[in-house]
Scaffold this active site. Sequence first.
Site, PDB file in Angstrom:
ATOM      1  N   TYR A   1       0.813  -1.175   0.159  1.00 44.11           N
ATOM      2  CA  TYR A   1      -0.045   0.025  -0.031  1.00 44.11           C
ATOM      3  C   TYR A   1       0.878   1.207   0.049  1.00 44.11           C
ATOM      4  O   TYR A   1       1.889   1.201   0.467  1.00 44.11           O
ATOM      5  CB  TYR A   1      -0.975   0.085   1.296  1.00 44.11           C
ATOM      6  CG  TYR A   1      -0.335   0.498   2.491  1.00 44.11           C
ATOM      7  CD1 TYR A   1       0.157  -0.558   3.439  1.00 44.11           C
ATOM      8  CD2 TYR A   1      -0.216   1.828   2.614  1.00 44.11           C
ATOM      9  CE1 TYR A   1       0.878  -0.373   4.579  1.00 44.11           C
ATOM     10  CE2 TYR A   1       0.201   1.920   4.068  1.00 44.11           C
ATOM     11  CZ  TYR A   1       0.752   1.007   4.944  1.00 44.11           C
ATOM     12  OH  TYR A   1       1.365   1.339   6.130  1.00 44.11           O
ATOM     13  N   CYS A   2       0.077   2.403  -0.391  1.00 43.25           N
ATOM     14  CA  CYS A   2       1.013   3.637  -0.176  1.00 43.25           C
ATOM     15  C   CYS A   2       0.213   4.780   0.066  1.00 43.25           C
ATOM     16  O   CYS A   2      -0.191   4.782   1.228  1.00 43.25           O
ATOM     17  CB  CYS A   2       1.679   3.855  -1.405  1.00 43.25           C
ATOM     18  SG  CYS A   2       0.891   3.628  -3.111  1.00 43.25           S
ATOM     19  N   ARG A   3      -0.110   5.779  -0.570  1.00 45.11           N
ATOM     20  CA  ARG A   3      -0.611   7.081  -0.119  1.00 45.11           C
ATOM     21  C   ARG A   3      -2.125   6.985  -0.294  1.00 45.11           C
ATOM     22  O   ARG A   3      -2.833   7.904   0.428  1.00 45.11           O
ATOM     23  CB  ARG A   3      -0.196   8.119  -1.028  1.00 45.11           C
ATOM     24  CG  ARG A   3       1.384   8.382  -0.516  1.00 45.11           C
ATOM     25  CD  ARG A   3       2.080   9.444  -1.411  1.00 45.11           C
ATOM     26  NE  ARG A   3       3.252   9.572  -1.039  1.00 45.11           N
ATOM     27  CZ  ARG A   3       4.336   9.960  -2.079  1.00 45.11           C
ATOM     28  NH1 ARG A   3       4.262   9.776  -3.294  1.00 45.11           N
ATOM     29  NH2 ARG A   3       5.454   9.986  -1.459  1.00 45.11           N
TER      30      ARG A   3
ATOM     31  N   CYS B   1      -2.201   6.900  -5.812  1.00 43.16           N
ATOM     32  CA  CYS B   1      -0.741   6.607  -5.710  1.00 43.16           C
ATOM     33  C   CYS B   1      -0.320   5.470  -6.512  1.00 43.16           C
ATOM     34  O   CYS B   1      -0.717   4.298  -6.450  1.00 43.16           O
ATOM     35  CB  CYS B   1      -0.246   6.574  -4.129  1.00 43.16           C
ATOM     36  SG  CYS B   1       1.591   5.988  -3.791  1.00 43.16           S
TER      37      CYS B   1
END
Lengths: 221, 221
Positions: free
Chosen positions: A177-179, A183
Amino acid sequence: MEGREFKDAMYDGLAKLLKALSNPFRLEIIEMLSQGEKSVEAIVQITNLNFANASQHLQVLKNNNIVKSRKEKQYVYYSLVNDEFLALYQHVVKYAVTEIAELEKIMNRQRTDNQSGNAVSLVELESMIKNNNVLLMDVRPSVEFEFGHITGALSLPMNELMAKLKTLPADKEIIAYCRGPFCVLADEAVRILTEQGYNVRRLDEGYPEWKMKQLEMNHSN
Amino acid sequence: MEGREFKDAMYDGLAKLLKALSNPFRLEIIEMLSQGEKSVEAIVQITNLNFANASQHLQVLKNNNIVKSRKEKQYVYYSLVNDEFLALYQHVVKYAVTEIAELEKIMNRQRTDNQSGNAVSLVELESMIKNNNVLLMDVRPSVEFEFGHITGALSLPMNELMAKLKTLPADKEIIAYCRGPFCVLADEAVRILTEQGYNVRRLDEGYPEWKMKQLEMNHSN
DNA sequence: CAAGTATTCAATGTATTTATTGAATACTTG
DNA sequence: CAAGTATTCAATAAATACATTGAATACTTG
């Protein structure tokens, strides 16, 4: 105050807020700030705006109580004004990517290109974590991880990914996962790790969405 | 598609939606349509726009998938595209009136002027109805009541209020509601009925907010 | 306190949004 | 099918938003 005056004042005020939000650069700034406070310099770098222009946009956001700033040494740091605003922003994004056909299409194409089509939702993630055989991987820069991250996640920023490949367990499913939904770091991670033979999917949402969900749950308890 | 292109496309799309919402007249139209579909003529009357201008604003809303239209005989009727949008709009309004100091102030002044300061929330209403000694009164025009209303409410449109005063029970507390937080009909009703000696308060929200709350509850069951 | 750096301000031209006007279209009814 | 009505279209002028430029301010560090 007459009814008409009152309504006009309310609609004008609402429109003013929405006008402040109705610019792609300002939205990008908001998205950035949802990962934590940033200096003007950082905002300039990521958005490709020049200083004067970025500053102008930041003033608009500030005058409409969307961001606040604090000064430390010679730097000015901006951040979102509160979590209520973040929740509103996320609602707008969620509406846009699920209800506006055009954006839905762009999103899907992006995910297909990156072989990250079958993303996991936050709800699914929860039950997967309970059943344990899953590694949750935060691929954002470490500053952002340190500012806050999903409980139990491992920090493995994109620039270290290749170097630390061998430390990843081959038997567990990996969720990157990221932002947030816009993202692309997680997409990138999925692409790379898939090529390396790992069983990996991305999380549909990102850290800020998880954070708001936690807040909501605490609130209703 | 590169990451940069993708982001730009998403932010442009988002900004486009928000731009469509960032005009006071268009917000007023949205508010109207949250009570049910309306003809262009009705929209013109209430907003004080001329036909060409109203039509222009309606096109903007239509092109951004906020409203839809249907034609019947020589009339065109507009309505909101779906409940997801209504939920989003209500979130914006709620944020604005609770978090933007300026709007909060205007709202409070309005309520004080109309002696409707201590408004009842939807949550409070629920428990009041259980304990029974309360009369829920919908003061919107009867067309809107017929299109949908809070369960158990009595329809008493403003223009009939004076005529039917005697039919109201003197021993029950009366809760008046109308279209939503911006609607002044309920304020007006509170003012009049208070003068007549009734025990009356207004509902903070209106029919559309109640409707969305019902939908939410059904969804989470 | 001088020099350097980060940020904001002010002025200007361009692009976009909005209101206004008059005409065009589409539909209904006699 | 002619006349009337509801709505939209097209063109224009005025207001507003935005990007760009160069300067001004504020703060830090030597």
